[in-house]
Design a protein around this motif. Sequence first.
Motif, mmCIF file in Angstrom:
data_model
loop_
_atom_site.group_PDB
_atom_site.id
_atom_site.type_symbol
_atom_site.label_atom_id
_atom_site.label_comp_id
_atom_site.label_asym_id
_atom_site.label_seq_id
_atom_site.Cartn_x
_atom_site.Cartn_y
_atom_site.Cartn_z
ATOM 1 N N PHE A 254 0.830 -0.842 -0.381
ATOM 2 C CA PHE A 254 -0.425 0.314 -0.125
ATOM 3 C C PHE A 254 0.721 0.829 -0.075
ATOM 4 C CE2 PHE A 254 -2.975 -3.306 1.829
ATOM 5 C CZ PHE A 254 -3.553 -3.717 1.388
ATOM 6 N N PHE A 255 2.021 1.115 -0.500
ATOM 7 C CA PHE A 255 3.340 2.428 -0.693
ATOM 8 C C PHE A 255 4.085 2.053 -1.376
ATOM 9 C CE2 PHE A 255 6.180 5.544 0.722
ATOM 10 C CZ PHE A 255 5.222 6.765 0.542
ATOM 11 N N ARG A 256 3.709 2.209 -2.969
ATOM 12 C CA ARG A 256 4.863 2.281 -4.105
ATOM 13 C C ARG A 256 5.527 3.561 -4.345
ATOM 14 N NH1 ARG A 256 0.405 -2.298 -7.032
ATOM 15 N NH2 ARG A 256 0.035 -3.605 -4.838
ATOM 16 N N GLY A 257 6.308 3.342 -5.136
ATOM 17 C CA GLY A 257 6.546 3.740 -5.962
ATOM 18 C C GLY A 257 7.255 3.313 -7.590
ATOM 19 N N GLY A 258 7.835 4.429 -8.332
ATOM 20 C CA GLY A 258 8.602 4.458 -9.620
ATOM 21 C C GLY A 258 9.686 5.419 -10.055
ATOM 22 N N ALA A 259 10.215 5.680 -10.660
ATOM 23 C CA ALA A 259 10.734 6.541 -11.338
ATOM 24 C C ALA A 259 10.868 6.949 -12.979
ATOM 25 C CB ALA A 259 12.291 5.783 -11.569
ATOM 26 N N THR A 260 10.506 7.714 -12.708
ATOM 27 C CA THR A 260 9.832 9.310 -14.222
ATOM 28 C C THR A 260 11.252 9.597 -14.657
ATOM 29 O OG1 THR A 260 9.446 11.044 -12.442
ATOM 30 C CG2 THR A 260 7.949 9.475 -12.210
ATOM 31 N N GLY A 261 12.469 10.056 -14.360
ATOM 32 C CA GLY A 261 13.283 10.690 -15.383
ATOM 33 C C GLY A 261 14.441 10.107 -14.797
ATOM 34 N N ILE A 262 16.169 10.494 -15.722
ATOM 35 C CA ILE A 262 16.883 10.214 -15.577
ATOM 36 C C ILE A 262 17.321 11.751 -16.545
ATOM 37 C CG2 ILE A 262 17.275 8.756 -17.399
ATOM 38 C CD1 ILE A 262 18.701 6.850 -15.907
ATOM 39 N N THR A 263 19.049 12.246 -15.802
ATOM 40 C CA THR A 263 20.045 12.995 -16.717
ATOM 41 C C THR A 263 20.537 12.352 -18.314
ATOM 42 O OG1 THR A 263 21.367 12.745 -14.900
ATOM 43 C CG2 THR A 263 20.533 13.901 -14.722
ATOM 44 N N GLU A 264 20.801 13.237 -18.379
ATOM 45 C CA GLU A 264 21.503 12.609 -20.432
ATOM 46 C C GLU A 264 22.090 11.673 -19.550
ATOM 47 O OE1 GLU A 264 23.447 14.611 -24.495
ATOM 48 O OE2 GLU A 264 22.870 15.761 -22.354
#
Length: 430
Positions: A254-264
Motif C-alpha cells: 500500500f505504499f509504492r513508487g516508480g522512477a519517472t526521469g533520468i539525466t542524460e
Amino acid sequence: MKRKFTLPLALLGLLCFTPDVNAQFYMLGPSITASDVNNSGLVGAKGGVTDNFYWTPTAGLQHIGTLAVNTLAGQTLVSEDNDKVYAYMTNPETNNNTAAIYTISTGTWTFLQDLGGAMDNSATSPWGISKDGNHLVGLGNLADGRAHAVRWNAAGEITDIGSTVEGRYSRANAVNNDGTVVVGWQDDTTGFRQGAIWINGNQTILTDNDGNGLGEAGAVSGDGSVVVGAYGFYPYVWTANSFTTITHPQSGNFFRGGATGITEDGSTVIGYFRGWPGGPHFGEGFIWTAETGRQELNEYVQNLGIDTQGYVLALPLSISPDGTKIAGIARGTDNGQYGFYVDLTDYLNTSDQTNVTNSLKIYPNPVSDVLSIEGLNGKATIDITNMIGQKIKSEETTSGKINVQNLPKGNYIITIKDGHQTTNHKFIKK
C-alpha cells in the motif's frame, strides 16, 4: 506527411502573473501538470484534461491549444532548441487527437502521421522525445483496433515498432539521443505490462537479477545504457550488467513508487513514492544517485537553500538532460494539485572546471587530497555538501587550502563565503 495549421494569436493567452526571473522555485498554477523540461527551463505542461501549455521563467504559462474531443493522453514535451512543443492535439481535418508539434515562433501546429486507426477519436499520442527533437516515440492505433509502440522521424513519418506478443499491445515511453534505443512496455499473454527495450528495432524484455520480468520502463539515459521504471513496489534502475531497486522505509503493498526521469549521463534519477491506491499529488518525490541513495525531494531542495513555499514536491516528472531543472506536480497546503519547476543551476554547476562571475577558481578538479581556491582575498567560510544537500564539512580558511582526503569518492558542492559574495562550485573527489 505533416499538416500545418495556425492557431489564432488571440488564443495564445498568458496567465496573468509576473514571474520572478531571479527565483529558483516556481509554481506554474493550479491543476497544471508540468511533464517535460529542457536545459534552458522551457517546460511542456498540461492543464486539467483538455489544455496544452508551455512555460518559461520569463514568459510564464502560455496556452497553446484545447482538445476538441475527449481528454488528454501522452505527455507534452519540449525540444532543446526552445521552439518546439510536442503534444496531443485535435487534428481539425480528421477530428481525431494525434501527436502534433507546436512551433512557438510561428504559432502553428503540425500534425504527424498515424497508422490509419483510431479508438475513441485517438489516433496517436506522444510519450517521449530525444534531446535534439529528431526522434519522437509513443502509441499508435492500428485499423484493426490494436495499439503499438511507434516512432516518428524528423520529417514526421511514423514507424510501427510492433508487438512481440500476438494480439497484445505495446507502447514506447522514451528514446535515447540518437534514436537507437527505445524503452516502454510490452503486454505479455496475460496482459501484464512488462518493461521493454528496443535496440535498433529489436525488442528485449527487461528482467531483474533473477530473470523476473520488470514493470514498465519510463525513461532512458542519453546513450541508452541506463533505463528506469517501476517494479512492483519499487522504482528500478536497470543496465545490461546490473539491476537496482530504490527503496523506502514504508515500501509495501500500500505504499509504492516508480522512477519517472533520468539525466542524460544516467547518474541522477527522479521519481515518487505514494500510498496505493492514491492520487498522484498525495505522495512524495525523490532524487537518487548511486553514490547517495534516495533523498526526499523537498528535503534535498530545501537543504540547498531553496524555499519550496510550503508545497510538497509530490511527483517530479522530468529532469533536464544536464540535471539542473526539475518539473512536475506539487501538493499545496490546500491539498490541491499544482505544477512546479525548480532550478538548481546555481547549486549544481556541471562543468568540470567551475568559473564563477568573480575571479575565484577551484583546482585540481577532480581532486584527491587538497582542494585549492584561487583568487581568495582574506578569510572565507567554506561549506561542503554532498549531492543530496547534506553538509559534510565546514571550516574557515585564509590559505585557500581545503583538505578533502577523507571524503568518500563522489560529487560535491563547495560554497565559498568570502565576505563579498557567496559562490558555489561543483567538484569531484576521486
